[in-house]
Write a protein that holds these residues in place. Structure first.
Motif, PDB file in Angstrom:
ATOM      1  N   PRO A  23       0.813  -1.230   0.000  1.00 46.92           N
ATOM      2  CA  PRO A  23       0.000   0.000   0.000  1.00 46.92           C
ATOM      3  C   PRO A  23       0.845   1.280   0.000  1.00 46.92           C
ATOM      4  O   PRO A  23       0.329   2.367   0.176  1.00 46.92           O
ATOM      5  N   ARG A  24       2.153   1.146  -0.178  1.00 53.39           N
ATOM      6  CA  ARG A  24       3.101   2.283  -0.237  1.00 53.39           C
ATOM      7  C   ARG A  24       3.148   3.068   1.070  1.00 53.39           C
ATOM      8  O   ARG A  24       3.168   4.304   1.071  1.00 53.39           O
ATOM      9  N   PHE A  25       3.159   2.372   2.185  1.00 52.89           N
ATOM     10  CA  PHE A  25       3.459   3.054   3.444  1.00 52.89           C
ATOM     11  C   PHE A  25       4.939   3.445   3.450  1.00 52.89           C
ATOM     12  O   PHE A  25       5.331   4.426   4.067  1.00 52.89           O
ATOM     13  N   VAL A  82       7.657  -3.091  -6.754  1.00 53.48           N
ATOM     14  CA  VAL A  82       6.480  -3.724  -6.185  1.00 53.48           C
ATOM     15  C   VAL A  82       5.316  -3.405  -7.112  1.00 53.48           C
ATOM     16  O   VAL A  82       5.045  -2.226  -7.397  1.00 53.48           O
ATOM     17  N   LYS A  83       4.645  -4.430  -7.594  1.00 56.00           N
ATOM     18  CA  LYS A  83       3.532  -4.230  -8.523  1.00 56.00           C
ATOM     19  C   LYS A  83       2.223  -4.702  -7.898  1.00 56.00           C
ATOM     20  O   LYS A  83       2.204  -5.677  -7.130  1.00 56.00           O
ATOM     21  N   TYR A  84       1.165  -4.004  -8.255  1.00 53.65           N
ATOM     22  CA  TYR A  84      -0.180  -4.418  -7.847  1.00 53.65           C
ATOM     23  C   TYR A  84      -1.006  -4.541  -9.111  1.00 53.65           C
ATOM     24  O   TYR A  84      -1.154  -3.573  -9.877  1.00 53.65           O
ATOM     25  N   ILE A 110      -7.182  -2.317  -1.046  1.00 55.44           N
ATOM     26  CA  ILE A 110      -6.437  -3.184  -0.126  1.00 55.44           C
ATOM     27  C   ILE A 110      -7.002  -3.023   1.285  1.00 55.44           C
ATOM     28  O   ILE A 110      -7.128  -1.914   1.796  1.00 55.44           O
ATOM     29  N   GLY A 111      -7.345  -4.121   1.901  1.00 60.78           N
ATOM     30  CA  GLY A 111      -7.780  -4.111   3.295  1.00 60.78           C
ATOM     31  C   GLY A 111      -6.612  -4.499   4.189  1.00 60.78           C
ATOM     32  O   GLY A 111      -5.990  -5.541   3.966  1.00 60.78           O
ATOM     33  N   ILE A 112      -6.317  -3.670   5.168  1.00 64.79           N
ATOM     34  CA  ILE A 112      -5.153  -3.905   6.017  1.00 64.79           C
ATOM     35  C   ILE A 112      -5.578  -4.024   7.480  1.00 64.79           C
ATOM     36  O   ILE A 112      -6.293  -3.154   7.987  1.00 64.79           O
ATOM     37  N   VAL A 113      -5.132  -5.071   8.128  1.00 68.94           N
ATOM     38  CA  VAL A 113      -5.352  -5.235   9.559  1.00 68.94           C
ATOM     39  C   VAL A 113      -3.974  -5.299  10.205  1.00 68.94           C
ATOM     40  O   VAL A 113      -3.249  -6.280  10.030  1.00 68.94           O
TER      41      VAL A 113
END
Length: 575
Positions: A380-382, A390-392, A409-412
């Motif tokens: 997610p490019r944090f 890095v490819k999405y 993108i869901g991030i936990v």
């Protein structure tokens, strides 16, 4: 401070008009000593009671008018400084939120909190005092000196000498106090950081019975703050007494020398009183100026710390402004010879290459500090990669607008981040239009529906700050549900089931498997949580030491086999 003046935008009329009102009040104040002199030389000397009463009435009228103008100035200054503080806080908050994780890690949350509260308050107070006193202090000092020269230039020279001495005192004290005030704010950062750590880790502290040690650490930090504050306070405290000494010495000299002139008839008694009054006005103005200098010294240190935040530019910049069309034939995510470093001394990831097919489940495992979280934070490019790509969905993540990339993108995260409000409000963080049906579906998948449905208010049930009114496992399931509620294409679970029991964790993984089209990345230190993944990558000190299924890695990867054996997990996946 001057760099921050732009945040007075929208309050410029108040900023300009307020000093004018203060100027008028100061003008009235300069006239009063002349009226007093006239009362003494004309009214009292000649026994003219009517003249004394009329002149006294004029004095009262001037005092009342001055009070009104002073109150108007105070009100406008308060409005202007409060608006300035609001604008500055909003700008800081917006800028802080634009920074990438690298910059936030560099300064620290406790320091940022101090800067956006205490430091902004210091500059706000300085702005208020500046608006109120920018015209009054110099006008009173210069005006009183001019009036004194008009009465008697020889005695007025005493005023000039006193002003020069006081200026030297102010310069010397400012030279030592400005750096000290920066130290005070820095020590305040340390106290804030310790307080934050103690409050967030209260259970850990009590579990290890470390309350006394924490108290000692806190006392040590506050002692350092106290010592620095006392040192700078002692220096600042010298301003008033030294100023009083100089001015009172000047008054004594004026009275002594003026007495001879009155005796010789070169000066009237009223004029001598007027001179003393003007000298007293200079005294009060310079004392106020001294306090203004202290305030500005503090504000200067705070402004420097605020400007340090604004000087930071995000290392991860959004360069794309157009929606990217996904390549339907490309993997969900792909790493190509990725290297990453938090600093120049050491690589946290070293030449990691990996493909994550759509709809698959990837498990990431490794020892603490092996780079698991770092790896998933690059999607997610944090953070941006040091080298590699890095490819999405077939496109480099740098070519995606932040909004599009992070909506898909869901991030936990490892640390649960629930916010005060209701369960529904937390579930709708990704999109306010999310329906209750979607929320219920997400809760069921995350294995949270059972305990949420048992709550009296269901989705309207309150959530305390940080989700403190729920257990650790409940908080983790709610954060998973929140990520699922926005229906992401890629779900990243970063060690987010550590507080779940084995059965609940198994049910969660099974439910995620049944989610159509969902690609899942599970970061864990437990073999049991990732053993059923379609592919597993094993990281060791930032290096890819193995990829494959559980059984393949058990045979071919020594690091993975050691982790499994230490947890009692066999090749077949059971204990």
């Amino acid at each position: 401070m001057f760099k921050l003046i732009r945040y007075l935008k929208g309050y410029r009329p108040q900023t300009v008009i307020a000093p004018i009102f203060k100027f008028i009040e100061a003008f009235f104040e300069l006239i009063i000593p002349l009226i007093v002199a006239a009362i003494v030389d004309v009214g009292i000397k000649n026994g003219n009671t009517s003249y004394v009463l009329k002149a006294g009435a004029v004095m009262v009228a001037l005092g009342a008018a001055g009070l009104i103008f002073s109150l108007l100035c105070q009100y406008l200054a308060a409005v202007s400084s409060s608006g300035y503080g609001t604008n500055l806080r909003e700008a800081m908050f917006k800028h802080i939120n634009s920074l990438s994780f690298a910059e936030l890690d560099k300064i620290g949350s406790s320091s940022l909190l101090t800067r956006i509260t205490s430091d902004v308050n210091q500059t706000q107070q300085a702005v208020a005092m500046f608006i109120r006193l920018i015209t009054r202090v110099p006008f009173i000092v210069i005006g009183s000196a001019v009036m004194a020269f008009m009465i008697n230039w020889q005695l007025a020279l005493i005023f000039v000498g006193g002003a020069i001495v006081i200026s030297v005192i102010l310069f010397c004290i400012m030279r030592f106090t400005i750096p000290s005030y920066k130290k005070v704010q820095s020590r305040l950062d340390d106290v804030g950081e310790l307080t934050e750590e103690n409050l967030t880790g209260a259970r850990v502290v009590r579990a290890f019975s470390k309350q006394d040690e924490e108290k000692e650490d806190f006392d040590a930090a506050t002692d350092k703050l106290t010592k620095v504050s006392e040192a700078v306070g002692k220096l600042s405290a010298l301003l008033n007494p030294l100023t009083y000494v100089v001015i009172n010495a000047c008054i004594i000299a004026v009275i002594a020398l003026g007495g001879y002139k009155v005796y010789d008839g070169a000066l009237t008694q009223g004029n001598l009183i007027a001179l003393v009054n003007y000298l007293s006005q200079i005294l009060l103005a310079l004392i106020v100026f001294a306090n203004l200098i202290v305030t500005f010294t503090k504000a200067s240190a705070s402004a420097s710390r605020i400007n340090e935040v604004f000087a930071l530019s995000p290392s991860v910049r959004e360069t794309a402004d157009k929606t990217v069309a996904a390549d339907e034939n490309a993997p969900e995510a792909e790493f190509e010879s990725v290297c990453f470093s938090y600093n120049a001394d050491r690589l946290s990831l070293k030449n990691v290459s990996l493909k994550i097919p759509r709809g698959s489940t990837l498990g990431i495992i490794g020892a603490t500090g092996s780079g698991k979280t770092t790896l998933v934070n690059l999607i997610p490019r944090f953070y941006d990669v040091t080298s590699g790509n890095v490819k999405y969905r077939g496109t480099n993540v740098k070519e995606y607008p932040f909004k599009q990339l992070r909506e898909e993108i869901g991030i936990v995260a490892q640390k649960t981040g629930l916010f005060s409000g209701t369960i529904r409000e937390n579930m709708q963080m990704g999109d306010e239009s999310i329906t209750d049906e979607t929320i219920v579906e997400a809760l069921k998948t995350a294995q949270a529906y059972d305990f949420v449905s048992a709550l009296p208010d269901f989705l309207n049930a309150p959530v305390a700050a940080g989700g403190k009114n729920f257990s650790g496992g409940q908080r983790q399931r709610l954060t998973i549900a929140r990520a699922l509620a926005k229906k992401p294409s890629l779900l990243i679970l970063d060690d987010s089931s550590s507080a779940l029991d084995t059965l609940t964790d198994k049910r969660l993984r099974s439910a995620l498997k049944q989610s159509e089209g969902l690609t899942t990345i599970i970061v864990s230190q437990r073999c049991g949580s990732i053993k059923d993944a379609d592919n597993i990558i094993v990281l060791d000190d930032g290096e890819d030491v193995g990829q494959g299924t559980h059984s393949q890695l058990y045979d071919d990867c020594e690091v993975y086999r050691e982790i499994c054996q230490s947890q009692g997990v066999g090749k077949g996946g059971g204990k």
